[in-house]
Write an enzyme that holds these catalytic residues in place. Structure first.
Site, PDB file in Angstrom:
ATOM      1  N   LYS A  44       8.518 -10.461   0.389  1.00 65.29           N
ATOM      2  CA  LYS A  44       9.526 -11.199   0.497  1.00 65.29           C
ATOM      3  C   LYS A  44      10.406 -10.646   1.520  1.00 65.29           C
ATOM      4  CE  LYS A  44      12.567 -14.489  -1.596  1.00 65.29           C
ATOM      5  NZ  LYS A  44      12.494 -15.355  -0.650  1.00 65.29           N
ATOM      6  N   GLY A  49      12.837  -3.180  -0.662  1.00 68.71           N
ATOM      7  CA  GLY A  49      11.479  -2.597  -0.453  1.00 68.71           C
ATOM      8  C   GLY A  49      10.868  -3.212   1.182  1.00 68.71           C
ATOM      9  N   CYS A  50      11.108  -4.240   1.146  1.00 69.78           N
ATOM     10  CA  CYS A  50      10.467  -5.183   2.450  1.00 69.78           C
ATOM     11  C   CYS A  50      11.314  -4.800   3.714  1.00 69.78           C
ATOM     12  CB  CYS A  50      10.200  -6.822   2.142  1.00 69.78           C
ATOM     13  SG  CYS A  50       9.104  -6.924   0.697  1.00 69.78           S
ATOM     14  N   THR A  51      12.606  -4.610   3.347  1.00 72.83           N
ATOM     15  CA  THR A  51      13.584  -4.379   4.427  1.00 72.83           C
ATOM     16  C   THR A  51      13.411  -2.879   5.001  1.00 72.83           C
ATOM     17  OG1 THR A  51      15.324  -5.964   3.812  1.00 72.83           O
ATOM     18  CG2 THR A  51      15.868  -4.363   5.142  1.00 72.83           C
ATOM     19  N   ALA A  54      10.191  -2.689   6.729  1.00 66.80           N
ATOM     20  CA  ALA A  54      10.248  -3.394   8.190  1.00 66.80           C
ATOM     21  C   ALA A  54      11.061  -2.630   9.114  1.00 66.80           C
ATOM     22  CB  ALA A  54      10.781  -4.806   8.026  1.00 66.80           C
TER      23      ALA A  54
END
Length: 163
Positions: A44, A49-51, A54
């Site tokens: 998401k 974690g995704c930030t 990325a």
């Protein structure tokens, strides 16, 4: 968490895909012929974690580029969500929208997950390193974000330099 099922195996041709990117442009696997491709799946936009993942791919994008590699993230988020995520964190990577999770399913990363006693279907964070010939060079499944991007870069350097 159980190991992912139906993942492409190293040395196999990876499944083709066609999805819109953050700008609504249609992107396919064939767009990356003759380039290394880091195709990573994440749950998401704009979550911790995704930030981190990325931003680390963005921070090291020059090092990947020097080795002839492109970086593409895939999540079920919308194109609009991807645009906001890219702008908010000044990301330089391309993000593809897979709201029907067709590509996630094809790559075996759409799985039953458990969190705080609840079960639900979602993306299991995974990264595929695809060689210029379209074959899978390496896969990381059930990825933990810490040091992951550096590990992907190290593997690409190893394969690129043929050591």
């Amino acid at each position: 968490m159980t190991p992912l099922k139906n993942l492409p195996q190293a040395g196999e041709k990876v499944p083709d895909f066609t999805l819109p990117n953050q700008d609504g442009n249609i992107i396919s696997l064939s767009d990356f012929q003759s380039s290394w491709l880091i195709l990573y799946f994440y749950p998401k936009d704009d979550t911790p974690g995704c930030t981190t993942e990325a931003r680390e791919f963005t921070d090291l994008s020059h090092e990947f580029s020097v080795l002839g590699a492109k970086i593409v993230g895939v999540s079920p988020d919308t194109e609009k969500s991807h645009c906001k995520f890219i702008q908010k964190h000044n990301l330089s990577i391309q993000l593809l929208s897979d709201p029907e999770h067709q590509v996630c399913e094809t790559y075996g990363v759409w799985q039953l997950k458990k969190f705080m006693g609840k079960e639900y279907m979602g993306v299991v964070r995974s990264t595929f390193l695809i060689a210029p010939d379209g074959k899978l060079a390496h896969v990381w499944s059930n990825v933990k974000v810490k040091n992951h991007v550096q590990a992907v870069l190290a593997k690409l350097q190893e394969l690129f330099h043929g050591s």
